[in-house]
Design a protein around this motif. Structure first.
Motif, mmCIF file in Angstrom:
data_model
loop_
_atom_site.group_PDB
_atom_site.id
_atom_site.type_symbol
_atom_site.label_atom_id
_atom_site.label_comp_id
_atom_site.label_asym_id
_atom_site.label_seq_id
_atom_site.Cartn_x
_atom_site.Cartn_y
_atom_site.Cartn_z
ATOM 1 N N ARG A 48 0.811 -1.224 0.000
ATOM 2 C CA ARG A 48 0.000 0.000 0.000
ATOM 3 C C ARG A 48 0.846 1.277 0.000
ATOM 4 O O ARG A 48 0.312 2.382 -0.054
ATOM 5 C CB ARG A 48 -0.928 0.025 1.219
ATOM 6 C CG ARG A 48 -1.907 -1.137 1.288
ATOM 7 C CD ARG A 48 -2.900 -1.122 0.137
ATOM 8 N NE ARG A 48 -4.000 -2.038 0.403
ATOM 9 C CZ ARG A 48 -4.267 -3.099 -0.333
ATOM 10 N NH1 ARG A 48 -3.523 -3.385 -1.381
ATOM 11 N NH2 ARG A 48 -5.292 -3.873 -0.034
ATOM 12 N N LEU A 55 -5.383 -0.280 6.100
ATOM 13 C CA LEU A 55 -4.660 -0.724 4.914
ATOM 14 C C LEU A 55 -5.577 -1.330 3.853
ATOM 15 O O LEU A 55 -5.110 -1.781 2.807
ATOM 16 C CB LEU A 55 -3.584 -1.743 5.306
ATOM 17 C CG LEU A 55 -2.460 -1.202 6.187
ATOM 18 C CD1 LEU A 55 -1.560 -2.331 6.651
ATOM 19 C CD2 LEU A 55 -1.650 -0.152 5.442
ATOM 20 N N ASN A 56 -6.886 -1.334 4.131
ATOM 21 C CA ASN A 56 -7.899 -1.827 3.204
ATOM 22 C C ASN A 56 -7.687 -3.308 2.863
ATOM 23 O O ASN A 56 -7.621 -3.688 1.696
ATOM 24 C CB ASN A 56 -7.942 -0.972 1.935
ATOM 25 C CG ASN A 56 -9.207 -1.184 1.149
ATOM 26 O OD1 ASN A 56 -10.242 -1.525 1.700
ATOM 27 N ND2 ASN A 56 -9.122 -0.992 -0.148
ATOM 28 N N TYR A 57 -7.579 -4.112 3.910
ATOM 29 C CA TYR A 57 -7.470 -5.562 3.778
ATOM 30 C C TYR A 57 -8.546 -6.229 4.629
ATOM 31 O O TYR A 57 -8.846 -5.742 5.716
ATOM 32 C CB TYR A 57 -6.118 -6.081 4.304
ATOM 33 C CG TYR A 57 -4.986 -6.015 3.321
ATOM 34 C CD1 TYR A 57 -4.756 -7.050 2.427
ATOM 35 C CD2 TYR A 57 -4.126 -4.926 3.302
ATOM 36 C CE1 TYR A 57 -3.704 -6.998 1.534
ATOM 37 C CE2 TYR A 57 -3.073 -4.870 2.407
ATOM 38 C CZ TYR A 57 -2.869 -5.906 1.528
ATOM 39 O OH TYR A 57 -1.827 -5.850 0.642
#
Length: 67
Positions: free
Chosen positions: A14, A53-55
């Motif tokens: 990222r 972290l957009n996970y």
């Protein structure tokens, strides 16, 4: 399962530095550094990291298993 390796990989993917992530989480960069070096984290912290972290948690954890 190695959370510190997952964290390193996710941050690299990222483009996040320790400071970037710590700003998103509202904490000191030293805490992020500690996690990257293998210090344990709470489930709540793991969830916040994944959101920042957009996970998905499962995808985040799997990052260390693909090496």
């Amino acid at each position: 399962m190695n959370i510190s390796e997952s964290l390193k990989t996710a941050m690299m993917n990222r483009g996040f530095s320790n400071s970037d992530l710590s700003d998103k989480l509202g904490m000191r960069p030293q805490q992020v550094s500690n996690w990257r070096c293998g210090d344990s984290m709470t489930v709540k912290s793991l969830s916040k990291i994944c959101n920042a972290l957009n996970y998905k948690v499962s995808d985040f954890i799997a990052l260390s298993e693909t090496k």
